[in-house]
Write a protein that holds these residues in place. Structure first.
Motif, short mmCIF file in Angstrom:
data_model
loop_
_atom_site.label_atom_id
_atom_site.label_comp_id
_atom_site.label_asym_id
_atom_site.label_seq_id
_atom_site.Cartn_x
_atom_site.Cartn_y
_atom_site.Cartn_z
N LEU A 191 -57.37 20.21 72.12
CA LEU A 191 -58.29 19.00 71.81
C LEU A 191 -57.46 17.58 71.98
O LEU A 191 -58.13 16.63 72.62
CB LEU A 191 -58.81 19.08 70.44
N CYS A 195 -58.33 14.89 74.81
CA CYS A 195 -58.26 13.44 74.21
C CYS A 195 -57.34 12.52 75.22
O CYS A 195 -57.99 11.61 75.56
CB CYS A 195 -58.12 13.35 72.96
N THR A 198 -58.95 12.14 78.79
CA THR A 198 -59.73 11.26 78.63
C THR A 198 -59.66 9.78 78.53
O THR A 198 -59.97 8.90 79.35
CB THR A 198 -60.96 11.30 77.56
N GLN A 256 -66.61 4.85 71.89
CA GLN A 256 -66.87 6.33 71.91
C GLN A 256 -65.45 7.16 71.91
O GLN A 256 -65.14 7.95 71.55
CB GLN A 256 -67.92 6.91 72.44
N ASN A 257 -65.04 7.05 73.30
CA ASN A 257 -63.54 7.46 73.33
C ASN A 257 -62.76 7.13 72.31
O ASN A 257 -61.78 8.30 71.85
CB ASN A 257 -63.00 7.26 74.87
N GLN A 259 -63.01 6.14 69.34
CA GLN A 259 -63.50 6.87 67.91
C GLN A 259 -63.33 8.29 68.00
O GLN A 259 -62.80 8.92 67.05
CB GLN A 259 -65.10 6.43 67.70
N ARG A 260 -63.40 9.00 69.18
CA ARG A 260 -63.20 10.17 69.16
C ARG A 260 -61.80 10.54 69.24
O ARG A 260 -61.42 11.73 68.59
CB ARG A 260 -63.89 10.97 70.50
N GLN A 263 -60.97 10.46 65.44
CA GLN A 263 -61.43 11.75 64.65
C GLN A 263 -60.52 12.72 65.01
O GLN A 263 -60.17 13.47 64.01
CB GLN A 263 -62.91 11.79 65.08
N THR A 264 -60.06 12.90 66.41
CA THR A 264 -58.95 14.12 66.65
C THR A 264 -57.79 13.85 66.05
O THR A 264 -57.18 14.74 65.66
CB THR A 264 -59.00 13.93 68.25
#
Length: 435
Positions: A191, A195, A198, A256-257, A259-260, A263-264
């Motif tokens: 993950l 990330c 990305t 969004q990236n 925030q992701r 979160q990760t």
């Protein structure tokens, strides 16, 4: 304009009537003979006036067009300059926005790379601790196998057996837990790398966008060298297909990236905290189990040594008693042999006195004493024989007990050898470390 003023100052030409009751435009001329055409003065004047008016209108329209063209050129220049300035300002603002989000991506990318290193190192520790469970499991299994070689009453399910079983279960469950934890860390690494990919992709796109905007900002009229650029692009990158996204969509995608990524990272922080706790707990549980088993071994060895010592003392005392009983048997046998002479003598006396003749063969006191002496000797002999028999039974029992003691002592020695020499020596190589 001067022509226009001259037209205004010209005197108006009166309409002349030639007696036919019509104007010059509708005059009926008398029949003229055929020949070269003749133009009359009114017609000529009207034709000149029409030509003059048409020329004046064209000239005025041209002057108006020239004024409008000048105004259009000036307006175009102003608007182009203003547009160029506006584009430069917008490019600068856009560059500022891209710089801001790129810096945010840089920070988050650095956090992700650091977290990847942390999780990777934690996975190495977890795998190392998982592999370290193999040796305790093998040693505990060997100890259980060794203790199956105990003999007699020592082959019981004692505290050591229960401790070893619990230790083996703990090591195996710890190994399984660490294996699952390693799989979770591997998934978390996947993950994080996804990330990271990305974020790097978007970071590179923003960097390319900055380069494109930098080239765009540098494009000026002078940079084109006056050459036409039809069908030619001065961009540093190839144009991409697809419709462009809106600014809000562009910003939402970056948010969004990010925030992701947040979160990760939060999930990774929580997982690392849990895994560190698991590593500490597994090491503590395994060390506790090993210590408990070692303590059980020591207590059991102490019990076996005490029992062996008591058996050896009993064996020593039994040997003494065996020797004493053997001496007693020999004494009884000697005593029995010693009574055979008096018995034979008494029996001979009794037989000899039976040879008295006639009335002399009477039952006198001598017969009474001889009979009493004979009975006493027989009773003594019987008792001596009974004592010998009992002594021999006791001797045999002591010999059997001695053999049993020796066998039990050998079993205890075997148990001590198994627990102390085989098991505890092997268990010294168990090393429980928290990686």
């Amino acid at each position: 304009m001067a022509t226009k003023s001259r037209l205004k100052n010209m005197p108006a030409q009166p309409h002349k009537n030639y007696g036919y009751g019509t104007t010059a435009n509708s005059i009926n001329l008398p029949h003229m003979p055929k020949g070269p055409s003749v133009t009359y003065k009114p017609i000529w004047e009207n034709a000149n006036k029409t030509t003059f008016n048409r020329a004046e209108s064209e000239r005025l329209a041209a002057e108006k067009l020239l004024e409008e063209a000048k105004s259009l050129i000036e307006d175009a220049r102003v608007r182009v300059d203003k547009g160029e300035v506006e584009v430069d300002v917008r490019l600068k603002l856009r560059t500022t926005d891209v710089d801001f989000w790129k810096s945010e991506l840089d920070n988050k990318l650095a956090d992700i790379k650091q977290e990847i290193d942390e999780v990777h190192n934690l996975k190495i520790r977890t795998d190392s601790e998982c592999r370290s469970c193999i040796e305790p499991i093998n040693i505990t299994t060997q100890c259980i196998t060794f203790r199956g070689g105990r003999q007699g009453c020592d082959l019981i399910r004692d505290e050591v057996d229960m401790s070893l079983d619990h230790e083996l279960d703990t090591c195996r469950s710890s190994q399984a837990l660490l294996g699952q934890t390693s799989s979770q860390l591997e998934e978390q690494l996947r993950l994080l790398r996804k990330c990271k990919y990305t974020i790097e992709k978007e970071h590179n796109e923003k960097e390319m966008a900055q380069q494109v905007d930098a080239v765009t900002k540098g494009i000026k009229i002078t940079s084109l060298n006056g050459k036409k650029t039809q069908g030619r692009s001065t961009s540093v990158h190839m144009p991409r297909g697809g419709a462009p996204v809106t600014v809000s969509d562009w910003m939402n995608l970056t948010q969004q990236n990010l925030q992701r990524a947040v979160q990760t990272l939060e999930g990774s922080f929580h997982l690392r905290s849990v895994v560190n706790g698991i590593l500490a707990r597994v090491a503590s549980n395994m060390k506790t189990c090993v210590d408990v088993s070692d303590l059980a071994f020591n207590r059991r060895l102490s019990e076996i040594r005490d029992a062996k010592t008591k058996l050896e003392e009993q064996k020593s005392e039994t040997n003494v008693k065996i020797q004493e009983v053997d001496d007693t048997i020999q004494s009884l046998e000697r005593a029995l042999m010693a009574k055979q002479g008096p018995l034979a003598s008494t029996q001979a006396k009794i037989q000899q006195r039976k040879m008295r003749p006639g009335a002399e063969l009477c039952h006198d006191e001598v017969d009474v004493h001889l009979a009493r002496e004979h009975r006493n000797l027989l009773d003594i002999i019987n008792k001596l024989e009974g004592g010998i028999l009992q002594a021999k039974h006791c001797y045999a029992g002591l010999q059997k007990t001695l053999l049993e003691l020796e066998d039990e002592i050998a079993k205890k020695a075997n148990s001590i050898y198994i627990d102390e020499v085989k098991c505890l020596t092997l268990r010294k190589s168990i090393s429980i470390n928290m990686y």
